[in-house]
Motif scaffolding. Structure first.
Motif, PDB file in Angstrom:
ATOM      1  N   GLY A 111       0.804  -1.210   0.000  1.00 16.71           N
ATOM      2  CA  GLY A 111       0.000   0.000   0.000  1.00 16.71           C
ATOM      3  C   GLY A 111       0.841   1.265   0.000  1.00 16.71           C
ATOM      4  O   GLY A 111       2.003   1.241   0.418  1.00 16.71           O
ATOM      5  N   GLY A 112       0.251   2.355  -0.477  1.00 16.91           N
ATOM      6  CA  GLY A 112       0.935   3.640  -0.465  1.00 16.91           C
ATOM      7  C   GLY A 112       2.187   3.660  -1.326  1.00 16.91           C
ATOM      8  O   GLY A 112       3.081   4.466  -1.087  1.00 16.91           O
ATOM      9  N   LEU A 130      11.878  -3.907   2.997  1.00 16.14           N
ATOM     10  CA  LEU A 130      10.925  -2.856   2.656  1.00 16.14           C
ATOM     11  C   LEU A 130      11.456  -2.052   1.486  1.00 16.14           C
ATOM     12  O   LEU A 130      12.655  -1.775   1.421  1.00 16.14           O
ATOM     13  CB  LEU A 130      10.766  -1.881   3.827  1.00 16.14           C
ATOM     14  N   LEU A 131      10.571  -1.696   0.577  1.00 17.82           N
ATOM     15  CA  LEU A 131      10.948  -0.781  -0.502  1.00 17.82           C
ATOM     16  C   LEU A 131      10.064   0.458  -0.408  1.00 17.82           C
ATOM     17  O   LEU A 131       8.838   0.356  -0.465  1.00 17.82           O
ATOM     18  CB  LEU A 131      10.780  -1.459  -1.864  1.00 17.82           C
ATOM     19  N   ILE A 132      10.697   1.589  -0.200  1.00 16.68           N
ATOM     20  CA  ILE A 132       9.963   2.851  -0.123  1.00 16.68           C
ATOM     21  C   ILE A 132      10.409   3.701  -1.310  1.00 16.68           C
ATOM     22  O   ILE A 132      11.597   3.996  -1.441  1.00 16.68           O
ATOM     23  CB  ILE A 132      10.279   3.597   1.191  1.00 16.68           C
ATOM     24  N   VAL A 138       6.930   6.485   4.871  1.00 15.22           N
ATOM     25  CA  VAL A 138       6.266   5.330   5.467  1.00 15.22           C
ATOM     26  C   VAL A 138       5.275   5.934   6.443  1.00 15.22           C
ATOM     27  O   VAL A 138       5.623   6.868   7.153  1.00 15.22           O
ATOM     28  CB  VAL A 138       7.274   4.448   6.241  1.00 15.22           C
ATOM     29  N   PRO A 139       4.023   5.465   6.484  1.00 11.66           N
ATOM     30  CA  PRO A 139       3.062   6.096   7.388  1.00 11.66           C
ATOM     31  C   PRO A 139       3.627   6.201   8.805  1.00 11.66           C
ATOM     32  O   PRO A 139       4.326   5.292   9.256  1.00 11.66           O
ATOM     33  CB  PRO A 139       1.870   5.141   7.349  1.00 11.66           C
ATOM     34  N   VAL A 203      -6.537   5.297   8.615  1.00 12.78           N
ATOM     35  CA  VAL A 203      -6.511   4.526   7.370  1.00 12.78           C
ATOM     36  C   VAL A 203      -5.380   3.483   7.374  1.00 12.78           C
ATOM     37  O   VAL A 203      -5.609   2.315   7.078  1.00 12.78           O
ATOM     38  CB  VAL A 203      -6.421   5.453   6.136  1.00 12.78           C
ATOM     39  N   PRO A 204      -4.162   3.900   7.767  1.00  7.94           N
ATOM     40  CA  PRO A 204      -3.107   2.879   7.815  1.00  7.94           C
ATOM     41  C   PRO A 204      -3.466   1.710   8.716  1.00  7.94           C
ATOM     42  O   PRO A 204      -3.101   0.574   8.447  1.00  7.94           O
ATOM     43  CB  PRO A 204      -1.900   3.650   8.372  1.00  7.94           C
TER      44      PRO A 204
END
Lengths: 213, 229
Positions: A111-112, A130-132, A138-139, A203-204
């Protein structure tokens, strides 16, 4: 130069052998990128060697040396065949867990615009890649416990500082942060948590129920 | 403060109530131990012993010398067994792990580099990893010294580099001079394999106190790796 290191307690536990697999994975991957912490772990292993030397001897079962001597000839000498590629982005032992390098990570959307890949470790903690995407956050989240984040590629920054390849953020449950990936390159991290992340927005939290962060 | 509660692994199986779980005190701290002035004498004896172990490992690597192996076994196997017992392993498994460790020493002897590790440190690491493999059904993630992704240390000046044996000797001296409460924390961590939370429970101390004792002792031990300047 690496500016952010894991706490000494982690290095000591890693050397002593009392650290679980997920945490050990993060520490070992950091060690590959950080000569300073490699020295520290070598120092800590000396403690183990010295204590082994000073441990009062126990009696071995009668005949155990003789038994072992007869087994020596069958024991193959371990040969050392480097099978490593010429270059690599992900350090060992991480490549072993993935079965390859960056290109082989089976990313799943979380998501996001972010992606993750859960690594299979046998302790209670969870290790994930993790891939941002560059420039994306990241929230905002807190932690139920400790979180280690090792940057493997790209960079991120949050309230506590700026983190590049090899840097490790060692965060506890008191830190609520919004890491943002640096510009120019996607940020790829190894993150280990001992409790689910606690997202602070509504939401997160809904998203979290589906993606099981 | 639940931070480290689950940080360390779950208790290992095969816990064995250990009748002899008295802390292992460095020699200088044992009742009736030689007084401090004997330190330099003892350390030079230790160094001879240490060099002797390195030489034995060298012989095993070069000529598969079983006599050298037997000598090394006589010293280390009973101590590995002892360490395993203190870590809560039952006597039979402790015996097996000591033998397996020594078998591994035989097979890997050509990988031993006396410039990088003292014999006892190297053997400790092998025993530690075998124990993890045996009890945890977990892997022991280790870095690969030949990994192309590995970032090498800046090339040290030849004079700056302490021999691994000297490092071990310094760590030994330093352990002996640690205040008792710091030393006990280090021992519980290494010799009894306790997590920081378990050490806190055992000593009836807050987790933060245990952590700060370990941090203090480590901050004293770390500089032992460097040459004095």
């Amino acid at each position: 130069m690496i500016a952010h290191h894991p706490g000494d307690d982690l290095l000591l536990s890693y050397a002593a052998g009392s650290l679980g697999e997920s945490w050990s994975l993060a520490i070992a991957a950091h060690l590959a990128l950080c000569p300073v912490c490699r020295d520290a772990v070598a120092a800590a292993e000396h403690i183990g060697g010295v204590l082994l030397d000073e441990t009062p001897a126990e009696t071995m079962t009668a005949g155990s040396l003789e038994d072992l001597l007869t087994r020596l000839d069958e024991a193959p000498v371990e040969t050392f065949e480097p099978v490593a590629p010429e270059t690599a982005v992900l350090p060992e032992p991480l490549r072993g867990y993935i079965g390859g390098d960056l290109d082989n990570i089976p990313w799943k959307s979380s998501g996001g615009g972010t992606y993750q890949h859960l690594l299979s470790t046998n302790d209670l903690a969870q290790a994930r890649l993790l891939l941002i995407p560059e420039g994306r956050p990241v929230p905002e989240h807190g932690h139920g416990g400790r979180e280690l984040t090792l940057v493997l590629s790209g960079s991120f920054h949050d309230q506590t500082g700026s983190f590049g390849r090899g840097d490790m953020e060692d965060a506890d449950e008191d830190l609520i942060h919004t890491p943002i990936a640096g510009r120019g390159e996607d940020c790829i991290c190894l993150a280990v948590t001992d409790a689910p992340l606690k997202f602070t927005g509504f939401v997160p939290r809904i998203v979290q129920r589906f993606i099981k962060i | 403060m639940a931070v480290a509660l689950t940080l360390n692994c779950a208790p290992m199986d095969g816990r064995y109530p250990n009748p002899a779980s008295g802390a292992i005190l460095p020699r200088a701290a044992r009742p009736g131990a030689a007084p401090e002035k004997a330190n330099s004498e003892r350390n030079s004896k230790d160094m001879t012993e240490v060099n002797q172990f390195n030489a034995l490992l060298g012989k095993i690597a070069e000529t598969q010398d079983k006599r050298a192996f037997a000598d090394l076994f006589e010293h280390f196997a009973p101590r590995i067994k002892s360490l395993m017992l203190r870590l809560g392993t039952d006597p039979h498994t402790a015996d097996e792990l000591a033998q397996e460790t020594m078998l591994s020493v035989w097979r890997k002897s050509h990988l031993f580099d006396p410039a990088k590790a003292a014999a006892s440190t190297w053997i400790f690491a092998i025993a530690r990893n075998l124990r993890i493999d045996r009890f945890r059904r977990e892997k022991r993630p280790e870095l690969d010294p030949n990994d192309p992704a590995l970032i090498p240390a800046a090339e040290p000046m030849a004079d700056d580099q302490l021999e691994a044996n000297d490092q071990a000797a310094r760590v030994r001296e330093c352990l002996e001079t640690l205040p008792k409460e710091q030393r006990i924390a280090v021992q519980l961590s290494f010799v009894e394999g306790l997590s920081h939370q378990e050490i806190a429970d055992r000593l009836d101390l807050p987790l933060g106190t245990v952590k700060s004792r370990l941090r203090l002792s480590f901050s004293k031990l770390r500089p032992m790796l460097r040459t004095e300047s």
